[in-house]
Design a protein around this motif. Structure first.
Motif, PDB file in Angstrom:
ATOM      1  N   ASP A  41       0.850  -1.186   0.000  1.00  0.00           N
ATOM      2  CA  ASP A  41       0.000   0.000   0.000  1.00  0.00           C
ATOM      3  C   ASP A  41       0.892   1.245   0.000  1.00  0.00           C
ATOM      4  O   ASP A  41       1.789   1.357   0.838  1.00  0.00           O
ATOM      5  N   PRO A  42       0.654   2.188  -0.910  1.00  0.00           N
ATOM      6  CA  PRO A  42       1.515   3.384  -0.986  1.00  0.00           C
ATOM      7  C   PRO A  42       1.536   4.201   0.307  1.00  0.00           C
ATOM      8  O   PRO A  42       2.591   4.731   0.682  1.00  0.00           O
ATOM      9  N   THR A  43       0.402   4.296   0.988  1.00  0.00           N
ATOM     10  CA  THR A  43       0.368   5.048   2.247  1.00  0.00           C
ATOM     11  C   THR A  43       1.250   4.383   3.288  1.00  0.00           C
ATOM     12  O   THR A  43       2.006   5.052   3.996  1.00  0.00           O
ATOM     13  N   ARG A  44       1.195   3.064   3.379  1.00  0.00           N
ATOM     14  CA  ARG A  44       2.026   2.362   4.366  1.00  0.00           C
ATOM     15  C   ARG A  44       3.507   2.480   4.029  1.00  0.00           C
ATOM     16  O   ARG A  44       4.342   2.630   4.935  1.00  0.00           O
ATOM     17  N   LEU A  64       2.282  12.188  11.817  1.00  0.00           N
ATOM     18  CA  LEU A  64       2.179  11.360  10.613  1.00  0.00           C
ATOM     19  C   LEU A  64       0.921  11.635   9.787  1.00  0.00           C
ATOM     20  O   LEU A  64       0.855  11.242   8.630  1.00  0.00           O
ATOM     21  N   THR A  65      -0.056  12.300  10.368  1.00  0.00           N
ATOM     22  CA  THR A  65      -1.314  12.515   9.642  1.00  0.00           C
ATOM     23  C   THR A  65      -1.161  13.543   8.528  1.00  0.00           C
ATOM     24  O   THR A  65      -1.633  13.320   7.415  1.00  0.00           O
ATOM     25  N   GLU A  66      -0.510  14.646   8.814  1.00  0.00           N
ATOM     26  CA  GLU A  66      -0.385  15.722   7.820  1.00  0.00           C
ATOM     27  C   GLU A  66       0.408  15.300   6.580  1.00  0.00           C
ATOM     28  O   GLU A  66      -0.043  15.543   5.452  1.00  0.00           O
ATOM     29  N   PRO A  67       1.550  14.639   6.727  1.00  0.00           N
ATOM     30  CA  PRO A  67       2.314  14.281   5.519  1.00  0.00           C
ATOM     31  C   PRO A  67       1.570  13.355   4.553  1.00  0.00           C
ATOM     32  O   PRO A  67       1.785  13.428   3.349  1.00  0.00           O
ATOM     33  N   VAL A  68       0.700  12.494   5.065  1.00  0.00           N
ATOM     34  CA  VAL A  68      -0.021  11.578   4.176  1.00  0.00           C
ATOM     35  C   VAL A  68      -1.435  12.060   3.869  1.00  0.00           C
ATOM     36  O   VAL A  68      -2.132  11.465   3.046  1.00  0.00           O
ATOM     37  N   LEU A  70      -4.214  12.098   5.692  1.00  0.00           N
ATOM     38  CA  LEU A  70      -5.301  11.231   6.138  1.00  0.00           C
ATOM     39  C   LEU A  70      -5.628  11.527   7.599  1.00  0.00           C
ATOM     40  O   LEU A  70      -4.811  12.097   8.325  1.00  0.00           O
ATOM     41  N   SER A  71      -6.806  11.098   8.028  1.00  0.00           N
ATOM     42  CA  SER A  71      -7.221  11.305   9.416  1.00  0.00           C
ATOM     43  C   SER A  71      -6.385  10.432  10.350  1.00  0.00           C
ATOM     44  O   SER A  71      -5.805   9.415   9.939  1.00  0.00           O
ATOM     45  N   GLN A  72      -6.360  10.799  11.622  1.00  0.00           N
ATOM     46  CA  GLN A  72      -5.595  10.043  12.605  1.00  0.00           C
ATOM     47  C   GLN A  72      -6.078   8.603  12.726  1.00  0.00           C
ATOM     48  O   GLN A  72      -5.240   7.686  12.767  1.00  0.00           O
ATOM     49  N   SER A  76      -3.659   5.479  12.002  1.00  0.00           N
ATOM     50  CA  SER A  76      -3.464   4.468  13.043  1.00  0.00           C
ATOM     51  C   SER A  76      -3.765   3.064  12.512  1.00  0.00           C
ATOM     52  O   SER A  76      -3.078   2.104  12.877  1.00  0.00           O
ATOM     53  N   HIS A  77      -4.760   2.951  11.660  1.00  0.00           N
ATOM     54  CA  HIS A  77      -5.082   1.655  11.044  1.00  0.00           C
ATOM     55  C   HIS A  77      -3.899   1.153  10.205  1.00  0.00           C
ATOM     56  O   HIS A  77      -3.488  -0.010  10.320  1.00  0.00           O
ATOM     57  N   HIS A  78      -3.344   2.032   9.380  1.00  0.00           N
ATOM     58  CA  HIS A  78      -2.185   1.649   8.556  1.00  0.00           C
ATOM     59  C   HIS A  78      -0.986   1.285   9.433  1.00  0.00           C
ATOM     60  O   HIS A  78      -0.267   0.319   9.149  1.00  0.00           O
ATOM     61  N   LEU A  79      -0.773   2.037  10.503  1.00  0.00           N
ATOM     62  CA  LEU A  79       0.344   1.751  11.398  1.00  0.00           C
ATOM     63  C   LEU A  79       0.161   0.410  12.098  1.00  0.00           C
ATOM     64  O   LEU A  79       1.127  -0.324  12.313  1.00  0.00           O
ATOM     65  N   LYS A  80      -1.072   0.059  12.446  1.00  0.00           N
ATOM     66  CA  LYS A  80      -1.342  -1.247  13.063  1.00  0.00           C
ATOM     67  C   LYS A  80      -0.980  -2.378  12.108  1.00  0.00           C
ATOM     68  O   LYS A  80      -0.399  -3.396  12.511  1.00  0.00           O
ATOM     69  N   ILE A  81      -1.316  -2.214  10.836  1.00  0.00           N
ATOM     70  CA  ILE A  81      -0.960  -3.239   9.843  1.00  0.00           C
ATOM     71  C   ILE A  81       0.550  -3.388   9.765  1.00  0.00           C
ATOM     72  O   ILE A  81       1.073  -4.513   9.715  1.00  0.00           O
ATOM     73  N   LEU A  82       1.281  -2.279   9.783  1.00  0.00           N
ATOM     74  CA  LEU A  82       2.750  -2.333   9.758  1.00  0.00           C
ATOM     75  C   LEU A  82       3.296  -2.967  11.040  1.00  0.00           C
ATOM     76  O   LEU A  82       4.291  -3.695  11.003  1.00  0.00           O
TER      77      LEU A  82
END
Length: 118
Positions: A41-44, A64-68, A70-72, A76-82
């Protein structure tokens, strides 16, 4: 540059070349699939690179929200996957979560890719 120019063509007969020197066990294949899916995923990928490039290889979710863009909760969902894939660890400080790259976490992916191209 077109997609065909960016990706080299696979030589005829290369389809039968094993991906690795040894056959992956079912458990290793499952683990690698989770690892590759997390990176798919490009965001991850961006989040992983931002964390890795941050001072001390650590970043607050609040940064991390501003650079991508997306909402917090989405970040957080993407970070959990990582984290579930073993790329990041998390520590809580007050109300904020800080994410850090797991040392060597990208090594197993790079070894598999290097073996596949060798």
């Amino acid at each position: 540059m077109s997609m065909a120019e960016a990706l080299p063509l696979t030589p005829v007969g290369a389809c039968c070349t094993p991906v690795t020197q040894d056959v992956l066990s079912a458990e290793d294949a499952e683990s690698m699939a989770v690892a590759f899916k997390a990176l798919g995923d490009p965001t991850r990928l961006r989040l992983l690179s931002i964390v890795a490039a941050s001072e001390g290889d650590e970043a607050c979710v609040c940064d991390l929200t501003e650079p991508v863009g997306l909402s917090q909760p989405t970040v957080s969902h993407h970070l959990k996957i990582l984290m579930d894939a073993g790329y990041l660890t998390r520590s809580k400080r007050g109300t904020w979560a800080y994410y850090k790259l797991v040392p060597g976490s990208l090594d197993r992916v790079s070894v598999l890719l290097a073996t596949a191209t060798a």
